[in-house]
Each structure stands twice: as structure tokens, then as C-alpha cells.
Design a protein around this motif. Sequence first.
Motif, PDB file in Angstrom:
ATOM      1  N   ARG A 116       0.834  -1.206   0.000  1.00 21.72           N
ATOM      2  CA  ARG A 116       0.000   0.000   0.000  1.00 21.72           C
ATOM      3  C   ARG A 116       0.871   1.258   0.000  1.00 21.72           C
ATOM      4  NH1 ARG A 116      -4.629  -0.925   4.511  1.00 21.72           N
ATOM      5  NH2 ARG A 116      -4.830   1.337   4.170  1.00 21.72           N
ATOM      6  N   ALA A 120       0.892   4.194  -2.838  1.00 17.83           N
ATOM      7  CA  ALA A 120       0.742   5.617  -2.502  1.00 17.83           C
ATOM      8  C   ALA A 120       1.900   6.431  -3.064  1.00 17.83           C
ATOM      9  CB  ALA A 120       0.651   5.789  -0.989  1.00 17.83           C
ATOM     10  N   SER A 123       1.375   6.987  -6.637  1.00 13.44           N
ATOM     11  CA  SER A 123       0.321   7.962  -6.912  1.00 13.44           C
ATOM     12  C   SER A 123       0.841   9.391  -6.915  1.00 13.44           C
ATOM     13  CB  SER A 123      -0.819   7.828  -5.894  1.00 13.44           C
ATOM     14  OG  SER A 123      -0.441   8.346  -4.628  1.00 13.44           O
ATOM     15  N   THR A 151      -2.332   9.981   2.831  1.00 17.43           N
ATOM     16  CA  THR A 151      -3.433   9.344   2.112  1.00 17.43           C
ATOM     17  C   THR A 151      -3.386   7.826   2.162  1.00 17.43           C
ATOM     18  OG1 THR A 151      -2.164   9.483   0.032  1.00 17.43           O
ATOM     19  CG2 THR A 151      -3.690  11.288   0.531  1.00 17.43           C
ATOM     20  N   GLN A 154      -5.996   5.918   4.000  1.00 16.31           N
ATOM     21  CA  GLN A 154      -7.339   6.072   3.431  1.00 16.31           C
ATOM     22  C   GLN A 154      -8.283   6.851   4.349  1.00 16.31           C
ATOM     23  OE1 GLN A 154      -8.304   1.930   2.648  1.00 16.31           O
ATOM     24  NE2 GLN A 154      -7.259   1.975   0.682  1.00 16.31           N
ATOM     25  N   LYS A 156     -11.092   9.668   5.329  1.00 15.04           N
ATOM     26  CA  LYS A 156     -12.264  10.163   4.614  1.00 15.04           C
ATOM     27  C   LYS A 156     -12.093  11.625   4.219  1.00 15.04           C
ATOM     28  CE  LYS A 156     -15.750   7.073   6.608  1.00 15.04           C
ATOM     29  NZ  LYS A 156     -17.035   7.006   7.360  1.00 15.04           N
ATOM     30  N   LEU A 182      -4.446  14.898  -7.646  1.00 14.85           N
ATOM     31  CA  LEU A 182      -4.482  13.855  -6.633  1.00 14.85           C
ATOM     32  C   LEU A 182      -5.841  13.819  -5.945  1.00 14.85           C
ATOM     33  CD1 LEU A 182      -2.976  11.695  -4.961  1.00 14.85           C
ATOM     34  CD2 LEU A 182      -2.251  13.530  -3.425  1.00 14.85           C
ATOM     35  N   GLN A 183      -6.399  14.979  -5.641  1.00 14.54           N
ATOM     36  CA  GLN A 183      -7.703  15.015  -4.987  1.00 14.54           C
ATOM     37  C   GLN A 183      -8.776  14.412  -5.874  1.00 14.54           C
ATOM     38  OE1 GLN A 183     -10.512  17.292  -5.639  1.00 14.54           O
ATOM     39  NE2 GLN A 183     -11.676  16.664  -3.819  1.00 14.54           N
ATOM     40  N   GLU A 185      -8.307  12.128  -8.199  1.00 20.76           N
ATOM     41  CA  GLU A 185      -8.074  10.683  -8.271  1.00 20.76           C
ATOM     42  C   GLU A 185      -8.577   9.971  -7.026  1.00 20.76           C
ATOM     43  OE1 GLU A 185      -3.911  10.191  -8.902  1.00 20.76           O
ATOM     44  OE2 GLU A 185      -3.909  11.148 -10.871  1.00 20.76           O
ATOM     45  N   LEU A 186      -8.312  10.554  -5.858  1.00 18.32           N
ATOM     46  CA  LEU A 186      -8.720   9.920  -4.597  1.00 18.32           C
ATOM     47  C   LEU A 186     -10.204  10.084  -4.327  1.00 18.32           C
ATOM     48  CD1 LEU A 186      -5.738  11.055  -2.332  1.00 18.32           C
ATOM     49  CD2 LEU A 186      -6.091   8.787  -3.331  1.00 18.32           C
ATOM     50  N   ILE A 188     -11.643  12.113  -2.279  1.00 20.45           N
ATOM     51  CA  ILE A 188     -11.967  12.394  -0.882  1.00 20.45           C
ATOM     52  C   ILE A 188     -12.003  13.898  -0.644  1.00 20.45           C
ATOM     53  CG2 ILE A 188     -10.935  10.236  -0.095  1.00 20.45           C
ATOM     54  CD1 ILE A 188      -8.551  11.803   0.928  1.00 20.45           C
TER      55      ILE A 188
END
Length: 355
Positions: A116, A120, A123, A151, A154, A156, A182-183, A185-186, A188
Amino acid sequence: MTAAPAIRLTGLTKTFGETRAVDALDLDIAAGEFFSMLGPSGSGKTTVLRLIAGFETPTDGTIELFGEDVTARAAFDRPVNTVFQDYALFPHMTVLENIAYGLRVRGVGRAERLDRAQAALDSVRLGSFGSRKPAQLSGGQRQRVALARATVVQPKALLLDEPLGALDLKLREQMQVELKELQRELGITFIFVTHDQEEALTLSDRIAVFNDGRIAQLGTPAEIYERPTSPFVADFVGTSNLFDGEDAAAVLGRTGAFSLRPEKIRLRADEGVAAATAEVVRSVGTVAEEIYLGTSTRVLVDLDAGYRLVVLEQNAARFAARDRRGDRVTAEWSASDVIDLAAPVGAATAPTRKG
């Protein structure tokens, strides 16, 4: 049924002794929104961020995150993570170990947390930098690592406390683009604190402009810039020509408080230009100063009406160096571009000129 906001602040108040840093704030932030809190130092924006994160306890009011009241919860028990301006990376750990640290604290197994962490790192476009130490990275690279670390668990919502403030201008502009990508893509919620109005306009879905612990105006970047609702917002967000009292009467033929953005104004040589009309305002003056800014030129015009007007001209053609100081010019602008700062949001603001 309407979904609950990602963040809901109700009557949120924070005092430090005699100082009321946050004053009975009500605010809803939607899930998946890039939301910026903009304001000068001491306006309350950073205190609000710290209250949401759980680093400060409110004096009064409630904080709801994704439909749950977290007002009394500790920072580690909230579904958010924070990125600071100073990055706060562990210097003795590798980049990959820094990113994986939050997963390690949460008891995630070694193989999973490294996978993970690598994802990240990929990313933020630093996939091959995992074995380096923070000291071997540039400022922009360390900021990307801090984002990856925040990030990877994960959250919220991601809280960002002036994270680009330590970067030079060109790198900051590059990171603004990458942060927005990035925002998206994520998917959130991002809550971004800044005192840089251009940064807020560039990144945000909505902006709250703070002053004295309260929200002076809330809206989209275009609404905040094109339709400020107070002299404070008009002056703080970008550059404005502000008129009130005698200036408003002399230049605009109106009473009240008004704003006019400098890029809305055109300058013409004063050669018998037509008089003002209901649609176009014109005022004669003398060029006092020119300031070359690269993409544009700022021109200061001393109007015969007694007001110094700021004009911004785009350098669309090749710039021809010439000194217009002392030249007589006519400044003109559309009446609809004059913003009545006392008018309700959405109200017609086109002024009518006397005479």
C-alpha cells in the motif's frame, strides 16, 4: 434523502483567554469537495482546521464528521489526516518506511503495508524513491511524500495546513496542479488552509474567506472574485479599486461602497473620447506610474476626479518599452463591472451614472 455533509460545524467557538479566535461558526463541507479556508494571519482559519483535526477542543459548538458527532473524540479517533507545512517526516526512516508508518501503527501486516505504501508513492509520481532518506529529496519531493503518507491510511478527509508555503513560486505552482489531480483521483474531501488568494482560487471548488473568526464570504472562486460582498473581501482577494464616500460620488456618481477590478478597465489616449453613458463609465486622468509585471503591466492613473485608479493591462503583444508617465488618458469600463458591495448576492449591480 440528502446525504450528510462530510463536515458540519455548528456554533463552533474557540476562545484563548480574551481572544475569540473562532466566533459561533456554522459551516457544511460536502463529501469529495476541495474546500479552502482563506484569510490573513489571525483570522481563525488554522484554528478551525485544528478543531476539525482534534488538536484543539472547542469552547462551544459541535463538530460532525460524516454524520457522527466527534466533538469529544481524540484526534487519533477521527477519520481524517493532516498534512503540515513542515512535512514532519522521520529523518532516520526511508521514504517507503515513512509512508508505511501509519499503517504499521494501525497493525497492518508488513507485506500489505509495504504494498500500500508503494502504491501511494506511485500515486505521487515518486515510485522509484522508496529507498531514499528525506534528506536526499527536494522540498517538492518531501511534500509529495507527506501527501502519500497522509493518504495511504485512506482517510475520509484530508486536512492541509498551508502545505505549499515553504516552496518557491515555480514549484508551488507545479504542486498546485498535482494536488488538484491527486484530490480528483482519490475522490476524498480536501480542506485546505492558505493565506494565498491565488492558490485558493486555483485549487478550490469553494472558498470560505475568514476575518476575525468569522466567514466574511462563502462561495465558488468565481463568486468570491467576481462578486465580493464586502470591502474586506474585495481588497483581500486580488486587487480592487474601492470607492466610497466622496470618491464614489466623484468617479461613479453614486453613494455607497463599490469595487472595480483593475483588469476590467481600458485606457485610451485622451483625444476627445465620448462622454460617459449609462452603459460605459469614463473618467479622464494622468498616468502617474507604470509597473511591468511580465504577463501584464500595472498602470496607476491619477483621475481628475481626485482618485488614483489601478489598471491592469495584459501584455498580449510584444511589450514595447515606453514611458507613458504624464500622458493624459481616458479610463473606461462597463457599468456592469462595478460591484455594489452593499447589494445582496445575486442582485443587479450595474450602476447608473448621473448626468
